[in-house]
Motif scaffolding. Structure first.
Motif, PDB file in Angstrom:
ATOM      1  N   ALA A  72       0.966  -1.108   0.094  1.00  0.00           N
ATOM      2  CA  ALA A  72       0.166  -0.022  -0.170  1.00  0.00           C
ATOM      3  C   ALA A  72       0.874   1.256  -0.067  1.00  0.00           C
ATOM      4  O   ALA A  72       0.508   2.221  -0.779  1.00  0.00           O
ATOM      5  N   LEU A  73       1.897   1.241   0.834  1.00  0.00           N
ATOM      6  CA  LEU A  73       2.912   2.435   1.026  1.00  0.00           C
ATOM      7  C   LEU A  73       3.546   2.614  -0.470  1.00  0.00           C
ATOM      8  O   LEU A  73       3.793   3.548  -0.743  1.00  0.00           O
ATOM      9  N   SER A  74       3.903   1.557  -0.996  1.00  0.00           N
ATOM     10  CA  SER A  74       4.530   1.728  -2.190  1.00  0.00           C
ATOM     11  C   SER A  74       3.751   2.316  -3.469  1.00  0.00           C
ATOM     12  O   SER A  74       4.050   2.621  -4.483  1.00  0.00           O
ATOM     13  N   CYS A  75       2.296   1.817  -3.281  1.00  0.00           N
ATOM     14  CA  CYS A  75       1.455   2.412  -4.347  1.00  0.00           C
ATOM     15  C   CYS A  75       1.296   3.881  -4.299  1.00  0.00           C
ATOM     16  O   CYS A  75       1.311   4.704  -4.974  1.00  0.00           O
ATOM     17  N   ILE A  76       1.322   4.213  -3.029  1.00  0.00           N
ATOM     18  CA  ILE A  76       1.335   5.848  -2.633  1.00  0.00           C
ATOM     19  C   ILE A  76       2.406   6.414  -3.245  1.00  0.00           C
ATOM     20  O   ILE A  76       2.467   7.443  -3.902  1.00  0.00           O
ATOM     21  N   ASP A  77       3.705   5.897  -3.140  1.00  0.00           N
ATOM     22  CA  ASP A  77       5.003   6.473  -3.378  1.00  0.00           C
ATOM     23  C   ASP A  77       5.078   6.667  -5.061  1.00  0.00           C
ATOM     24  O   ASP A  77       5.730   7.352  -5.577  1.00  0.00           O
ATOM     25  N   ARG A  78       4.226   5.679  -5.703  1.00  0.00           N
ATOM     26  CA  ARG A  78       4.250   5.546  -7.120  1.00  0.00           C
ATOM     27  C   ARG A  78       3.102   6.566  -7.721  1.00  0.00           C
ATOM     28  O   ARG A  78       2.774   6.738  -8.916  1.00  0.00           O
ATOM     29  N   GLY A  79       2.570   7.141  -6.784  1.00  0.00           N
ATOM     30  CA  GLY A  79       1.504   8.294  -7.175  1.00  0.00           C
ATOM     31  C   GLY A  79       0.175   7.617  -7.618  1.00  0.00           C
ATOM     32  O   GLY A  79      -0.697   8.231  -8.423  1.00  0.00           O
ATOM     33  N   GLU A  80      -0.122   6.173  -7.303  1.00  0.00           N
ATOM     34  CA  GLU A  80      -1.355   5.663  -7.780  1.00  0.00           C
ATOM     35  C   GLU A  80      -2.599   5.977  -6.765  1.00  0.00           C
ATOM     36  O   GLU A  80      -2.346   6.313  -5.571  1.00  0.00           O
ATOM     37  N   ARG A  81      -3.562   5.611  -7.355  1.00  0.00           N
ATOM     38  CA  ARG A  81      -4.685   6.040  -6.424  1.00  0.00           C
ATOM     39  C   ARG A  81      -4.804   4.844  -5.556  1.00  0.00           C
ATOM     40  O   ARG A  81      -5.098   3.716  -5.935  1.00  0.00           O
ATOM     41  N   SER A  82      -4.659   5.129  -4.301  1.00  0.00           N
ATOM     42  CA  SER A  82      -4.450   4.325  -3.156  1.00  0.00           C
ATOM     43  C   SER A  82      -5.417   4.065  -2.086  1.00  0.00           C
ATOM     44  O   SER A  82      -5.327   3.455  -1.208  1.00  0.00           O
ATOM     45  N   ASN A  83      -6.735   4.830  -2.314  1.00  0.00           N
ATOM     46  CA  ASN A  83      -7.785   4.688  -1.261  1.00  0.00           C
ATOM     47  C   ASN A  83      -8.097   3.225  -0.918  1.00  0.00           C
ATOM     48  O   ASN A  83      -8.299   2.815   0.076  1.00  0.00           O
ATOM     49  N   GLN A  84      -8.180   2.215  -2.007  1.00  0.00           N
ATOM     50  CA  GLN A  84      -8.754   0.876  -1.690  1.00  0.00           C
ATOM     51  C   GLN A  84      -7.540   0.090  -0.956  1.00  0.00           C
ATOM     52  O   GLN A  84      -7.730  -0.614   0.162  1.00  0.00           O
ATOM     53  N   ILE A  85      -6.534   0.086  -1.300  1.00  0.00           N
ATOM     54  CA  ILE A  85      -5.276  -0.734  -0.905  1.00  0.00           C
ATOM     55  C   ILE A  85      -5.032  -0.167   0.479  1.00  0.00           C
ATOM     56  O   ILE A  85      -4.671  -0.999   1.437  1.00  0.00           O
ATOM     57  N   SER A  86      -5.173   1.295   0.692  1.00  0.00           N
ATOM     58  CA  SER A  86      -4.797   1.724   2.016  1.00  0.00           C
ATOM     59  C   SER A  86      -5.847   1.157   2.947  1.00  0.00           C
ATOM     60  O   SER A  86      -5.443   0.897   4.159  1.00  0.00           O
ATOM     61  N   ALA A  87      -7.001   1.286   2.683  1.00  0.00           N
ATOM     62  CA  ALA A  87      -8.060   0.923   3.513  1.00  0.00           C
ATOM     63  C   ALA A  87      -7.942  -0.650   3.911  1.00  0.00           C
ATOM     64  O   ALA A  87      -8.145  -1.085   4.931  1.00  0.00           O
ATOM     65  N   MET A  88      -7.716  -1.449   2.614  1.00  0.00           N
ATOM     66  CA  MET A  88      -7.540  -3.002   2.842  1.00  0.00           C
ATOM     67  C   MET A  88      -6.355  -3.361   3.768  1.00  0.00           C
ATOM     68  O   MET A  88      -6.404  -4.111   4.739  1.00  0.00           O
ATOM     69  N   ALA A  89      -5.296  -2.638   3.626  1.00  0.00           N
ATOM     70  CA  ALA A  89      -3.941  -2.733   4.339  1.00  0.00           C
ATOM     71  C   ALA A  89      -4.282  -2.683   5.997  1.00  0.00           C
ATOM     72  O   ALA A  89      -4.019  -3.432   6.975  1.00  0.00           O
ATOM     73  N   LYS A  90      -5.032  -1.571   6.340  1.00  0.00           N
ATOM     74  CA  LYS A  90      -5.441  -1.225   7.745  1.00  0.00           C
ATOM     75  C   LYS A  90      -6.258  -2.378   8.261  1.00  0.00           C
ATOM     76  O   LYS A  90      -6.018  -3.136   9.209  1.00  0.00           O
ATOM     77  N   ARG A  91      -7.469  -2.421   7.633  1.00  0.00           N
ATOM     78  CA  ARG A  91      -8.680  -3.504   7.999  1.00  0.00           C
ATOM     79  C   ARG A  91      -8.100  -4.776   8.051  1.00  0.00           C
ATOM     80  O   ARG A  91      -8.288  -5.325   9.176  1.00  0.00           O
ATOM     81  N   TYR A  92      -7.284  -5.386   7.105  1.00  0.00           N
ATOM     82  CA  TYR A  92      -6.763  -6.357   7.284  1.00  0.00           C
ATOM     83  C   TYR A  92      -5.829  -6.952   8.235  1.00  0.00           C
ATOM     84  O   TYR A  92      -5.832  -7.920   9.000  1.00  0.00           O
ATOM     85  N   SER A  93      -4.725  -6.154   8.311  1.00  0.00           N
ATOM     86  CA  SER A  93      -3.669  -6.257   9.261  1.00  0.00           C
ATOM     87  C   SER A  93      -3.964  -5.957  10.573  1.00  0.00           C
ATOM     88  O   SER A  93      -3.688  -6.725  11.404  1.00  0.00           O
ATOM     89  N   LEU A  94      -5.038  -5.324  11.146  1.00  0.00           N
ATOM     90  CA  LEU A  94      -5.453  -4.958  12.486  1.00  0.00           C
ATOM     91  C   LEU A  94      -6.022  -6.577  13.016  1.00  0.00           C
ATOM     92  O   LEU A  94      -5.933  -6.873  13.828  1.00  0.00           O
ATOM     93  N   ALA A  95      -7.053  -6.974  11.981  1.00  0.00           N
ATOM     94  CA  ALA A  95      -7.838  -7.986  12.423  1.00  0.00           C
ATOM     95  C   ALA A  95      -6.804  -9.295  12.372  1.00  0.00           C
ATOM     96  O   ALA A  95      -6.903 -10.193  13.284  1.00  0.00           O
ATOM     97  N   ALA A  96      -5.829  -9.520  11.359  1.00  0.00           N
ATOM     98  CA  ALA A  96      -4.855 -10.627  11.513  1.00  0.00           C
ATOM     99  C   ALA A  96      -4.021 -10.519  12.769  1.00  0.00           C
ATOM    100  O   ALA A  96      -3.872 -11.856  13.200  1.00  0.00           O
ATOM    101  N   CYS A  97      -3.362  -9.292  12.868  1.00  0.00           N
ATOM    102  CA  CYS A  97      -2.594  -9.096  13.745  1.00  0.00           C
ATOM    103  C   CYS A  97      -3.246  -9.357  15.380  1.00  0.00           C
ATOM    104  O   CYS A  97      -2.776  -9.927  16.356  1.00  0.00           O
ATOM    105  N   GLN A  98      -4.520  -8.778  15.773  1.00  0.00           N
ATOM    106  CA  GLN A  98      -5.064  -9.188  16.767  1.00  0.00           C
ATOM    107  C   GLN A  98      -5.496 -10.812  16.958  1.00  0.00           C
ATOM    108  O   GLN A  98      -5.178 -10.958  18.214  1.00  0.00           O
ATOM    109  N   ARG A  99      -5.635 -11.220  15.895  1.00  0.00           N
ATOM    110  CA  ARG A  99      -6.027 -12.829  16.022  1.00  0.00           C
ATOM    111  C   ARG A  99      -4.629 -13.706  16.403  1.00  0.00           C
ATOM    112  O   ARG A  99      -4.455 -14.419  17.101  1.00  0.00           O
TER     113      ARG A  99
END
Length: 385
Positions: A302-329
């Motif tokens: 997600a961060l590399s997408c931001i660095d490349r100037g891509e539209r990153s709304n979806q992957i940014s939201a996905m990264a936070k939502r998935y990571s927090l759920a996976a890491c809590q578990r």
């Protein structure tokens, strides 16, 4: 696709680890992790991070910033203990927000003390009745000569209870749809007094999540940032990077839990052998390792997408939502590896679990992030865009 970090990124990671072990951990070791870190210690912590250029990570070099890539910032933040992540996160993002849309005079007057960590800062947007929908804010700013009179309450503000300066999102009226016309204004507590208090929370207890109340608070007009109506755009631009950063905070916590679980499994003996040899314990360890690796890579992507100037709304939201759920578990499963010791306060895993449970709230709840992903996939917003 190259998964290798650059030499610069590896150096940044190594330098951060040394800073943590040599400066940050000795500083916070003398304080109870379940009590708020004193203001002087919080300031010292931010000043240590400032010396590494971390308070200006998103500022361009011509403005005295570090101009680090989003991925490099994420690699650094992942190495920090939660109290440092929390304090720095509010300080750095507020500096970035103030920089955007401010005049040269404002930057020269406001930013140096914040960048150096001489003053603690934060952003006040959320209110008792306005969270995921910032355009419903009710904190008002009314013109009065050369000042604005600010009235209202901000909640769930990181660094609020120890801040010297707060960037506040205010309403200066309503549009034809009844939504706030938002304006950003910097309020220095010394020249424009307001009250704050810490809000007791489940986790991140050494941090300073709090509430600020403004009652007829007179703020000079010279502290208004940008143009009326740009607040939503500025907030969104910074939230997009903040979300994978938050995911990497969770990765840090899960990694600590995994390291503890792996060591324990290699030492604990039951039924005449080490529990690391039991299939179901190995399954738990494999699940934890998979959660950490997948979360880390998704956030990096997600961060590399931001660095490349891509539209990153979806992957940014996905990264936070998935990571927090996976890491809590993952942290929960690390507690299971430890058996009864996993729920003891002595071991500290329960603190990691409580801290991780705090992370879904800031920068977009799981539900809002899901709707952002859905909007990006279908092109149809499920809530007001």
């Amino acid at each position: 696709m190259d998964f290798e970090l650059t030499d610069e990124q590896r150096i940044a990671q190594d330098a951060t680890r040394r800073m943590v072990s040599q400066e940050i951990e000795p500083l916070i070791a003398g304080y109870d992790p379940d009590q708020p870190l004193p203001k002087d210690a919080t300031r010292q912590l931010i000043q240590i991070l400032a010396k590494q250029g971390l308070t200006t990570a998103r500022l361009p070099e011509e403005a005295g910033g570090s101009a680090l890539s989003a991925l490099t910032v994420g690699l650094i933040l992942e190495q920090l203990p939660p109290v440092a992540q929390w304090a720095l996160g509010a300080q750095e993002v507020t500096i970035a927000r103030i920089y955007r849309g401010s005049t040269p005079e404002q930057r020269a007057r406001i930013l140096p003390d914040l960048i150096a960590g001489n003053k603690i800062t934060c952003t006040g947007t959320t209110e008792p009745d306005a969270g995921s929908d910032p355009r419903s804010i009710r904190t008002t700013a009314v013109e009065d000569g050369d000042h604005y009179i600010v009235n209202g309450t901000k909640m769930w503000v990181t660094n609020a209870s120890v801040c010297d300066v707060m960037m506040v999102t205010t309403s200066v009226g309503r549009d034809e749809n009844g939504l706030s016309r938002m304006m950003r204004i910097v309020i220095d507590k010394e020249e424009s007094p307001f009250t704050t208090r810490k809000i007791p929370t489940l986790g991140l207890k050494s941090g300073h999540l709090g509430e600020a109340t403004f009652v007829d608070c007179r703020v000079p007009k010279r502290n208004v940032l940008g143009e009326t109506g740009d607040a939503s755009r500025v907030l969104t631009e910074t939230w997009i990077a903040n979300r994978p950063f938050m995911g990497l905070y969770a990765v840090h916590l899960a990694q600590k839990a995994y390291d503890a679980a792996l060591a324990f499994a290699g030492e604990r003996v039951q039924f005449g052998r080490k529990i690391a040899g039991f299939q179901l314990v190995q399954e738990l360890l494999a699940n934890i390792a998979t959660a950490i690796t997948s979360s880390r890579l998704l956030c990096y992507y997600a961060l590399s997408c931001i660095d490349r100037g891509e539209r990153s709304n979806q992957i940014s939201a996905m990264a936070k939502r998935y990571s927090l759920a996976a890491c809590q578990r993952a942290i929960s499963e690390a507690m299971e590896v430890h058996g009864a010791m996993g729920i003891s306060t002595e071991l500290g895993l329960e603190r990691l679990y409580r801290d991780a449970r705090m992370l879904p709230i800031p920068d977009g709840t799981n539900q809002i992030l899901t709707l952002i992903e859905g909007r990006e996939i279908t092109g149809i917003p499920a809530y007001r865009a």
